[in-house]
Design a protein around this motif. Structure first.
Motif, PDB file in Angstrom:
ATOM      1  N   LYS A   1      -6.562   4.077   8.060  1.00 40.99           N
ATOM      2  CA  LYS A   1      -5.549   5.010   7.576  1.00 40.99           C
ATOM      3  C   LYS A   1      -4.549   5.381   8.668  1.00 40.99           C
ATOM      4  O   LYS A   1      -3.382   5.635   8.385  1.00 40.99           O
ATOM      5  CB  LYS A   1      -6.231   6.281   7.059  1.00 40.99           C
ATOM      6  N   ARG A   2      -5.048   5.419   9.905  1.00 39.72           N
ATOM      7  CA  ARG A   2      -4.208   5.846  11.023  1.00 39.72           C
ATOM      8  C   ARG A   2      -4.471   4.965  12.236  1.00 39.72           C
ATOM      9  O   ARG A   2      -5.603   4.546  12.490  1.00 39.72           O
ATOM     10  CB  ARG A   2      -4.481   7.309  11.386  1.00 39.72           C
ATOM     11  N   VAL A   3      -3.415   4.720  13.012  1.00 43.84           N
ATOM     12  CA  VAL A   3      -3.507   3.991  14.273  1.00 43.84           C
ATOM     13  C   VAL A   3      -2.932   4.877  15.368  1.00 43.84           C
ATOM     14  O   VAL A   3      -1.856   5.462  15.205  1.00 43.84           O
ATOM     15  CB  VAL A   3      -2.735   2.662  14.220  1.00 43.84           C
ATOM     16  N   VAL A   4      -3.659   4.976  16.481  1.00 46.39           N
ATOM     17  CA  VAL A   4      -3.194   5.771  17.619  1.00 46.39           C
ATOM     18  C   VAL A   4      -2.960   4.836  18.802  1.00 46.39           C
ATOM     19  O   VAL A   4      -3.875   4.116  19.225  1.00 46.39           O
ATOM     20  CB  VAL A   4      -4.213   6.853  18.003  1.00 46.39           C
ATOM     21  N   LEU A   5      -1.750   4.842  19.322  1.00 47.53           N
ATOM     22  CA  LEU A   5      -1.404   4.044  20.499  1.00 47.53           C
ATOM     23  C   LEU A   5      -1.707   4.873  21.741  1.00 47.53           C
ATOM     24  O   LEU A   5      -1.069   5.889  21.996  1.00 47.53           O
ATOM     25  CB  LEU A   5       0.082   3.666  20.463  1.00 47.53           C
ATOM     26  N   ALA A   6      -2.696   4.424  22.513  1.00 47.89           N
ATOM     27  CA  ALA A   6      -3.134   5.173  23.696  1.00 47.89           C
ATOM     28  C   ALA A   6      -3.360   4.239  24.871  1.00 47.89           C
ATOM     29  O   ALA A   6      -4.263   4.435  25.675  1.00 47.89           O
ATOM     30  CB  ALA A   6      -4.414   5.950  23.380  1.00 47.89           C
ATOM     31  N   THR A   7      -2.528   3.205  24.990  1.00 44.80           N
ATOM     32  CA  THR A   7      -2.779   2.151  25.965  1.00 44.80           C
ATOM     33  C   THR A   7      -2.234   2.437  27.351  1.00 44.80           C
ATOM     34  O   THR A   7      -2.418   1.627  28.261  1.00 44.80           O
ATOM     35  CB  THR A   7      -2.172   0.824  25.474  1.00 44.80           C
ATOM     36  N   GLY A   8      -1.560   3.555  27.554  1.00 46.27           N
ATOM     37  CA  GLY A   8      -0.997   3.805  28.877  1.00 46.27           C
ATOM     38  C   GLY A   8       0.212   2.923  29.136  1.00 46.27           C
ATOM     39  O   GLY A   8       0.718   2.228  28.248  1.00 46.27           O
ATOM     40  N   THR A   9       0.651   2.915  30.397  1.00 42.22           N
ATOM     41  CA  THR A   9       1.896   2.198  30.705  1.00 42.22           C
ATOM     42  C   THR A   9       1.779   1.332  31.950  1.00 42.22           C
ATOM     43  O   THR A   9       2.782   1.003  32.578  1.00 42.22           O
ATOM     44  CB  THR A   9       3.046   3.205  30.917  1.00 42.22           C
ATOM     45  N   THR A  10       0.569   0.949  32.348  1.00 38.71           N
ATOM     46  CA  THR A  10       0.407   0.184  33.585  1.00 38.71           C
ATOM     47  C   THR A  10      -0.052  -1.249  33.325  1.00 38.71           C
ATOM     48  O   THR A  10      -0.624  -1.896  34.206  1.00 38.71           O
ATOM     49  CB  THR A  10      -0.612   0.884  34.505  1.00 38.71           C
TER      50      THR A  10
ATOM     51  N   ALA B   1       8.140   5.006  12.839  1.00 37.72           N
ATOM     52  CA  ALA B   1       7.101   4.079  12.390  1.00 37.72           C
ATOM     53  C   ALA B   1       7.456   3.485  11.037  1.00 37.72           C
ATOM     54  O   ALA B   1       8.100   4.135  10.208  1.00 37.72           O
ATOM     55  CB  ALA B   1       5.764   4.806  12.305  1.00 37.72           C
ATOM     56  N   PRO B   2       7.033   2.246  10.771  1.00 38.18           N
ATOM     57  CA  PRO B   2       7.354   1.619   9.493  1.00 38.18           C
ATOM     58  C   PRO B   2       6.636   2.252   8.309  1.00 38.18           C
ATOM     59  O   PRO B   2       7.039   2.044   7.167  1.00 38.18           O
ATOM     60  CB  PRO B   2       6.903   0.161   9.696  1.00 38.18           C
ATOM     61  N   ARG B   3       5.553   3.008   8.567  1.00 33.27           N
ATOM     62  CA  ARG B   3       4.886   3.759   7.517  1.00 33.27           C
ATOM     63  C   ARG B   3       4.145   4.927   8.185  1.00 33.27           C
ATOM     64  O   ARG B   3       4.038   5.001   9.412  1.00 33.27           O
ATOM     65  CB  ARG B   3       3.914   2.901   6.715  1.00 33.27           C
ATOM     66  N   LYS B   4       3.636   5.852   7.377  1.00 34.63           N
ATOM     67  CA  LYS B   4       2.926   7.003   7.907  1.00 34.63           C
ATOM     68  C   LYS B   4       1.597   6.575   8.528  1.00 34.63           C
ATOM     69  O   LYS B   4       1.022   5.552   8.162  1.00 34.63           O
ATOM     70  CB  LYS B   4       2.668   8.023   6.797  1.00 34.63           C
ATOM     71  N   GLY B   5       1.143   7.396   9.478  1.00 39.65           N
ATOM     72  CA  GLY B   5      -0.161   7.148  10.057  1.00 39.65           C
ATOM     73  C   GLY B   5      -0.143   6.485  11.422  1.00 39.65           C
ATOM     74  O   GLY B   5      -1.193   6.094  11.921  1.00 39.65           O
TER      75      GLY B   5
ATOM     76  N   LEU C   1       4.620  18.173  17.721  1.00 33.92           N
ATOM     77  CA  LEU C   1       3.462  18.953  17.284  1.00 33.92           C
ATOM     78  C   LEU C   1       2.369  18.091  16.660  1.00 33.92           C
ATOM     79  O   LEU C   1       1.193  18.442  16.723  1.00 33.92           O
ATOM     80  CB  LEU C   1       3.898  20.033  16.295  1.00 33.92           C
ATOM     81  N   THR C   2       2.733  16.971  16.066  1.00 39.24           N
ATOM     82  CA  THR C   2       1.730  16.102  15.444  1.00 39.24           C
ATOM     83  C   THR C   2       1.545  14.780  16.168  1.00 39.24           C
ATOM     84  O   THR C   2       0.577  14.072  15.920  1.00 39.24           O
ATOM     85  CB  THR C   2       2.105  15.790  13.990  1.00 39.24           C
ATOM     86  N   TYR C   3       2.487  14.424  17.034  1.00 42.80           N
ATOM     87  CA  TYR C   3       2.483  13.163  17.792  1.00 42.80           C
ATOM     88  C   TYR C   3       2.541  11.938  16.884  1.00 42.80           C
ATOM     89  O   TYR C   3       2.158  10.843  17.278  1.00 42.80           O
ATOM     90  CB  TYR C   3       1.291  13.103  18.746  1.00 42.80           C
ATOM     91  N   GLN C   4       3.058  12.119  15.675  1.00 38.32           N
ATOM     92  CA  GLN C   4       3.353  10.979  14.821  1.00 38.32           C
ATOM     93  C   GLN C   4       4.625  10.292  15.317  1.00 38.32           C
ATOM     94  O   GLN C   4       5.594  10.946  15.694  1.00 38.32           O
ATOM     95  CB  GLN C   4       3.542  11.420  13.369  1.00 38.32           C
ATOM     96  N   VAL C   5       4.615   8.963  15.287  1.00 37.24           N
ATOM     97  CA  VAL C   5       5.775   8.188  15.715  1.00 37.24           C
ATOM     98  C   VAL C   5       6.869   8.338  14.667  1.00 37.24           C
ATOM     99  O   VAL C   5       6.670   8.043  13.484  1.00 37.24           O
ATOM    100  CB  VAL C   5       5.402   6.706  15.901  1.00 37.24           C
ATOM    101  N   LYS C   6       8.026   8.802  15.095  1.00 34.25           N
ATOM    102  CA  LYS C   6       9.091   9.140  14.146  1.00 34.25           C
ATOM    103  C   LYS C   6       9.652   7.916  13.437  1.00 34.25           C
ATOM    104  O   LYS C   6      10.009   7.985  12.254  1.00 34.25           O
ATOM    105  CB  LYS C   6      10.211   9.879  14.884  1.00 34.25           C
TER     106      LYS C   6
ATOM    107  N   VAL D   1       0.852  -1.181   0.000  1.00 36.56           N
ATOM    108  CA  VAL D   1       0.000   0.000   0.000  1.00 36.56           C
ATOM    109  C   VAL D   1       0.895   1.241   0.000  1.00 36.56           C
ATOM    110  O   VAL D   1       1.853   1.314   0.774  1.00 36.56           O
ATOM    111  CB  VAL D   1      -0.926   0.015   1.233  1.00 36.56           C
ATOM    112  N   PRO D   2       0.630   2.239  -0.861  1.00 38.04           N
ATOM    113  CA  PRO D   2       1.455   3.453  -0.884  1.00 38.04           C
ATOM    114  C   PRO D   2       1.583   4.085   0.498  1.00 38.04           C
ATOM    115  O   PRO D   2       0.633   4.101   1.280  1.00 38.04           O
ATOM    116  CB  PRO D   2       0.689   4.366  -1.854  1.00 38.04           C
ATOM    117  N   ASN D   3       2.775   4.602   0.788  1.00 39.02           N
ATOM    118  CA  ASN D   3       3.073   5.148   2.114  1.00 39.02           C
ATOM    119  C   ASN D   3       2.462   6.539   2.267  1.00 39.02           C
ATOM    120  O   ASN D   3       3.130   7.557   2.159  1.00 39.02           O
ATOM    121  CB  ASN D   3       4.580   5.204   2.334  1.00 39.02           C
TER     122      ASN D   3
END
Length: 558
Positions: A295-304, A522-526, A515-520, A268-270
């Motif tokens: 299109k996008r995945v957000v990791l919001a699982t916390g750390t506990t 990451a294997p692809r965008k989003g 500023l965008t909270y994108q993972v630097k 899939v195109p990046n």
């Protein structure tokens, strides 16, 4: 609006955004994605003239006038939609006394607004900016009105709604439902609120029947909505769960789910405009599998998710060694009923109060959970042996000791008391023995040399290198926790600021664009991370990350 189980295409469900984690971070982001946008009220910031000046400049340069020659780049996406759809007699967004904050949402504008802001959040500019707007002068102890108004899509139909789903193992609120509901939060009640519904207003508006149903652990001693009190964790958990209902977000939440895999789809195109991510998992009760293309995945699982381990012999062998606070309390409850609450404060114990024939409890750790455990044991008249690696009597203690020493005694008297005990080493406190800088060597079961009965033993290494053993009733290891990122390739190793180490909310957060909270990496965008995974460890700061993700989606070229 699409329901969670709609838009099926053979196997997959297609979503623009999949949020993994339904705690405060996931809830806050869902509120924004559901079309609830912040509007700047136009008021001055009461404690920062420079921020006021930057806001005024942004309003002047970003707000479109009624001139037909306005540049389309001078307004936000919502304002462009309204300008195209509004007739000459219809009220435009620019006539609204509030200013749609989405107009300032481009990274360069947000970066300008956040210049020079300081705070407690490791310098993340967007988190500090949104906190200053939502809670002006909070660190100065002031309780002032927000500079943001929150408007729903019903109030502003041009607000964009993003099709998304929020996945979580338990009810909305995440880990807050797994903690001891009777313990008071570290943060004051006004710090715990999410946008659009203040926790204090929510609590004060509950009927007596709702209070009994939703706040079974409520106590008049904890404040009942007063302006500057701490609040029981059970109240916070009930608030987050009810927030989702009252804000109409339940259609986006799919609870009781376990995510097993998050991976890019090959070929899939990046681009974040493509459905390039595959999220797989199953429902806890039915084991029914699910798959999302998004299109996008957000990791919001916390750390506990998982308690840290010592890694010593016997730690995983014996059930009398626990890492879970609720399990710790269940073990305590097997002893007699609690003593008078005043004992915890006055340290005046009668001999009849002390539990005879009970071996002491070993508690390991120097943080808040360890302090809570010490207080719970002493409240019941049970002796405590406290082992921790940091010595508060050392000159360099400010570099090493955990949170306890920084908490002001006026607001946190119980934690301040434990910190005093740690330095006193138990000389003036009954039922408490402090062993700083001792290291646990092993846990084992031995035989008493006189009675030949089995005894629970712990071996420690002193700072001088000697081995000593203690008999204990049971042991509690509270040395922090870590996130469960097993659904990511290599459990997320490679995404942190130190790429070759596991993700940790304090020492190795996921490396994101501030500023965008994108993972630097990451294997692809989003791919995004928000909340403690990205270093925003307090609820009051998660709005910055949520807004950063929202703004990035809003400004994505069509």
């Amino acid at each position: 609006m699409q329901q969670v189980d709609e838009r099926l295409s053979d196997v997959y469900v297609y979503k623009d955004v999949v949020v993994i984690g339904n705690g405060p971070s996931g809830i806050c982001l869902s509120y924004l994605l559901a079309g609830n946008w912040p509007h700047y009220t136009g008021a001055d910031h009461p404690g920062d003239e420079m921020l006021t000046a930057r806001l005024r400049y942004s309003v002047a340069t970003q707000t479109p006038s009624n001139n037909a020659n306005d540049s389309p780049e001078s307004s936000c996406p919502a304002c462009k939609l309204q300008k195209r759809s509004s007739g000459p007699r219809e009220k435009r967004q620019s006539d609204d006394p509030n200013h749609c904050f989405a107009r300032f949402s481009k990274p360069e504008n947000l970066e300008t607004l956040a210049i020079g802001l300081e705070g407690r959040n490791s310098g993340k500019p967007l988190s500090l900016l949104m906190d200053q707007l939502q809670h002006p002068c909070l660190d100065a102890g002031l309780d002032l009105p927000s500079l943001l108004d929150w408007k729903s899509p019903e109030e502003h139909e041009e607000h964009k709604v993003v099709d998304h789903v929020v996945l979580g193992k338990g009810p909305p609120g995440g880990a807050w439902h797994t903690l001891d509901p009777n313990v008071l939060t570290i943060s004051l009640n006004r710090w715990m609120s999410l946008p659009g519904l203040d926790l204090r207003d929510w609590e004060s508006n509950l009927s007596s029947q709702e209070r009994k149903q939703k706040l079974p652990y409520f106590s008049e001693k904890t404040g009942n909505g007063t302006k500057s009190t701490r609040v029981p964790i059970g109240t916070v958990a009930a608030y987050y769960k009810d927030y989702v209902l009252k804000q109409g977000l339940e259609k986006y939440f799919r609870c009781g789910t376990v995510v097993t895999s998050v991976k890019p789809i090959p070929g899939v195109p990046n681009s974040a405009k493509e459905y390039g991510w595959l999220v797989q998992g199953y429902e806890s009760e039915t084991d029914q599998p699910f798959e999302y293309r998004c299109k996008r995945v957000v990791l919001a699982t916390g750390t506990t998710d998982s308690s840290n381990r010592l890694g010593v012999s016997g730690e995983e062998t014996y059930n009398w060694v626990t890492h879970d606070f609720k399990d710790f309390e269940r073990k305590l409850d097997r002893f007699n009923s609690p003593l008078r609450t005043s004992l915890q404060i006055n340290d005046q114990y009668d001999s009849k109060d002390l539990k005879s024939g009970i071996e002491p409890i070993l508690i390991i750790g120097s943080g808040l959970s360890a302090a809570d455990a010490i207080m719970a044991a002493r409240l019941r008249g049970i002796s405590v042996i406290h082992v921790f690696r940091n010595n508060p009597n050392k000159p360099d203690r400010k570099k090493s000791l955990d949170k306890l020493q920084w908490l002001p005694a006026s607001i946190y008297p119980e934690y301040h008391k434990v910190y005093e005990m740690m330095g006193d080493r138990g000389r003036h406190y009954p039922l408490y023995k402090s062993l700083p800088d001792h290291v646990v060597v092993d846990f084992r079961v031995g035989a008493d040399k006189y009675t030949r009965t089995k005894t629970r033993m712990v071996t420690l290494c002193t700072p001088q290198g000697r081995l000593v053993s203690y008999r204990v009733s049971f042991a509690a290891v509270f040395i922090g926790s870590k996130p469960d990122l097993s659904y990511l390739q290599n459990s997320g190793i490679g995404l942190g600021k130190t790429p070759d180490k596991p993700i940790d909310s304090r020492s190795n957060q996921i490396d994101v664009d501030v500023l965008t909270y994108q993972v630097k990496r990451a294997p692809r965008k989003g791919l995004y991370a928000v909340g403690p995974l990205a270093g925003d460890n307090f609820v009051r700061f998660i709005l910055g990350g949520a807004f950063g993700i929202f703004a990035n989606i809003l400004n994505e070229p069509e």
